[in-house]
Design an enzyme around this catalytic site. Sequence first.
Site, mmCIF file in Angstrom:
data_model
loop_
_atom_site.group_PDB
_atom_site.id
_atom_site.type_symbol
_atom_site.label_atom_id
_atom_site.label_comp_id
_atom_site.label_asym_id
_atom_site.label_seq_id
_atom_site.Cartn_x
_atom_site.Cartn_y
_atom_site.Cartn_z
ATOM 1 N N ASN A 8 0.863 -1.187 0.000
ATOM 2 C CA ASN A 8 0.000 0.000 0.000
ATOM 3 C C ASN A 8 0.899 1.236 0.000
ATOM 4 O OD1 ASN A 8 -1.896 1.977 0.455
ATOM 5 N ND2 ASN A 8 -2.411 1.323 2.546
ATOM 6 N N TRP A 9 1.054 1.824 -1.181
ATOM 7 C CA TRP A 9 1.961 2.986 -1.294
ATOM 8 C C TRP A 9 1.353 4.249 -0.678
ATOM 9 C CZ3 TRP A 9 4.375 3.037 -6.963
ATOM 10 C CH2 TRP A 9 5.182 1.906 -7.099
ATOM 11 N N LYS A 10 0.069 4.187 -0.375
ATOM 12 C CA LYS A 10 -0.649 5.362 0.175
ATOM 13 C C LYS A 10 -0.444 6.563 -0.750
ATOM 14 C CE LYS A 10 -0.326 3.315 4.719
ATOM 15 N NZ LYS A 10 -0.220 3.458 6.156
ATOM 16 N N HIS A 97 -9.679 1.269 4.717
ATOM 17 C CA HIS A 97 -8.421 1.479 5.442
ATOM 18 C C HIS A 97 -8.657 2.497 6.567
ATOM 19 C CE1 HIS A 97 -4.337 2.678 6.367
ATOM 20 N NE2 HIS A 97 -3.966 1.529 5.839
ATOM 21 N N GLU A 99 -7.025 4.901 7.625
ATOM 22 C CA GLU A 99 -6.749 6.313 7.307
ATOM 23 C C GLU A 99 -7.937 6.946 6.588
ATOM 24 O OE1 GLU A 99 -3.002 5.562 5.392
ATOM 25 O OE2 GLU A 99 -2.098 5.157 7.342
ATOM 26 N N GLU A 151 -5.837 -4.764 10.835
ATOM 27 C CA GLU A 151 -4.881 -3.676 10.987
ATOM 28 C C GLU A 151 -5.183 -2.877 12.255
ATOM 29 O OE1 GLU A 151 -2.684 -2.627 7.238
ATOM 30 O OE2 GLU A 151 -4.447 -1.349 7.288
ATOM 31 N N GLY A 157 1.855 2.571 10.839
ATOM 32 C CA GLY A 157 2.810 3.653 10.629
ATOM 33 C C GLY A 157 3.491 4.144 11.892
ATOM 34 N N SER A 184 3.049 -1.745 10.787
ATOM 35 C CA SER A 184 4.482 -1.750 11.136
ATOM 36 C C SER A 184 5.178 -3.078 10.829
ATOM 37 C CB SER A 184 4.670 -1.366 12.604
ATOM 38 O OG SER A 184 4.263 -0.026 12.814
ATOM 39 N N GLY A 205 2.678 -0.953 4.471
ATOM 40 C CA GLY A 205 2.683 0.468 4.143
ATOM 41 C C GLY A 205 4.106 0.955 3.944
ATOM 42 N N GLY A 206 4.665 1.583 4.958
ATOM 43 C CA GLY A 206 5.986 2.223 4.895
ATOM 44 C C GLY A 206 7.070 1.416 4.195
#
Length: 224
Positions: A8-10, A97, A99, A151, A157, A184, A205-206
Amino acid sequence: MKPLIVANWKCNPVTIKEAKQLFNSVAKGIKNIKNVETVICPPFVYLPILKQKTKGFSFALSFGGQSCFWEEKGAFTGEISPKMLKDLGVKYVIIGHSERRKYLKETDEMINKKTKAVLLLGLKPILCIENLSQLKAGLRGISEKVIIAYEPVFAIGTGKPCSIVRAKKMRKSIKYPRVLYGGSVNSQNAKNYILEGGFQGLLIGGVSLNSQEFLKMIRDIEKI
Ligand code: PGA
């Protein structure tokens, strides 16, 4: 069932040049990976450009949307429909998600409508939840077995991953065949969620923005 690793590059990276570089580097690294299914979820604007690059690829690399609207088309300014994603060759769509729940105020009802719309078109929703009530609400009226991503918000994150014990307990209470863990994840802890936690894949993610670490993780998981 191969482990499913979803990147997930967001809202990253900020230029098409960087997006192409990141994609090229990941694609080069997964050429020889056979036992892991990798899904890249870039920002919508990069999807058609990156998809073009996969022409002639003989290995498995799929694309996913990071969200979508529930209607097929019409007067819905700023939205992207599941039909548009399907037309681009997208296979998966992340729905709900945390976010989006937080910043865009997506409700369980909206998430449920999106999940249904995605299923109707034959795409695969990846429904993100952090508790069983979100799971129940997101799947109201749906009998298909969708992919679930557990999640926990405190782990997203933050560099503070959920303990394996806690994640494993949650995995057991989600009675679905395919459940991913997200929050994470890094190349050190990734394998444990699959081996010990009982998950069928990961939502990253990150670390998905760092091709070397992302690839290291995939190679490790392939060895399981
Ligand atoms: P993270 O994000 O890996 O950066 O914690 C996970 C996610 O939001 O899906």
